[in-house]
Design a protein around this motif. Structure first.
Motif, mmCIF file in Angstrom:
data_model
loop_
_atom_site.group_PDB
_atom_site.id
_atom_site.type_symbol
_atom_site.label_atom_id
_atom_site.label_comp_id
_atom_site.label_asym_id
_atom_site.label_seq_id
_atom_site.Cartn_x
_atom_site.Cartn_y
_atom_site.Cartn_z
ATOM 1 N N SER A 27 0.869 -1.179 0.000
ATOM 2 C CA SER A 27 0.000 0.000 0.000
ATOM 3 C C SER A 27 0.906 1.230 0.000
ATOM 4 N N LYS A 32 -5.363 0.057 4.602
ATOM 5 C CA LYS A 32 -6.685 0.631 4.847
ATOM 6 C C LYS A 32 -7.715 -0.374 5.367
ATOM 7 N N ASP A 36 -9.531 0.207 8.821
ATOM 8 C CA ASP A 36 -10.994 0.349 8.834
ATOM 9 C C ASP A 36 -11.643 -0.694 9.747
#
Length: 186
Positions: A27, A32, A36
């Motif tokens: 990434s 993410k 999350d």
């Protein structure tokens, strides 16, 4: 707003892929999906220091478990982990729950099962009475997408269980159920 008082201990590069060996980042910044999920669970993220970055710097070569498993690297790990474990112990002593850890599958340092740093971390945590007995992991795939319902993202129990924490058995059961579905992506 009330604190959730539940923490997940995350490998450094879950939150900062800039610390990863060149060419190995999954990434451009954070992982993410893992961040999350942690937010959705109401967990605070406790970021471990990156042992490879602090030992060899940002331009280090890729290395194996065997190359990192040296007295010098292990001493370095304990040095940088001491204040981390002390802080986690304080959280625990004040009633916070450590939901588990989030490691990096295939990492010579941060793989929950074989990583040199994770072994040192869990050993030092046990010495201090810090209870960390379950791990999730960023899968060792090209995209490194974390999915807590996929067996590739659930490492499972680590070390000696000193007390079951809410949610671990459910996470393991969900992962096992997901692995039994033929149409589930892995």
């Amino acid at each position: 707003m009330k604190r959730g008082k539940t923490i997940i201990v995350a490998s450094h590069c879950v939150i900062n892929q800039n610390a990863v060996v060149g060419g190995e980042a999954r990434s451009p910044g954070v992982m993410k999906a893992a961040v999350d999920w942690t937010h959705e669970q109401g967990y605070g993220m406790f970021q471990l220091p990156c042992p490879e970055f602090t030992f060899l710097g940002p331009e280090r070569p890729p290395m194996t478990v065997e190359e990192y498993d040296t007295p010098e690297f292990r001493a370095h790990n304990r040095k940088i982990l001491q204040p981390v474990v002390e802080q986690l112990k304080t959280y625990q002593d004040y009633g916070y729950t450590i939901a588990g850890g989030l490691g990096i599958s295939g990492s010579p340092s941060c793989d929950p099962g074989k990583g040199v740093y994770m072994r040192d971390f869990l050993e030092l945590a046990a010495e201090w009475g810090v209870e960390i007995d379950f791990f999730w992991q960023i899968p060792n795939t090209a995209d490194g997408i974390f999915d807590p319902n996929s067996p590739s993202s659930v490492f499972g129990p680590v070390g000696v269980k000193t007390g079951a924490k809410q949610g671990r058995e459910e996470a393991s059961a969900v992962a096992n159920a997901a692995s039994s579905k033929e149409d589930h992506p892995s």
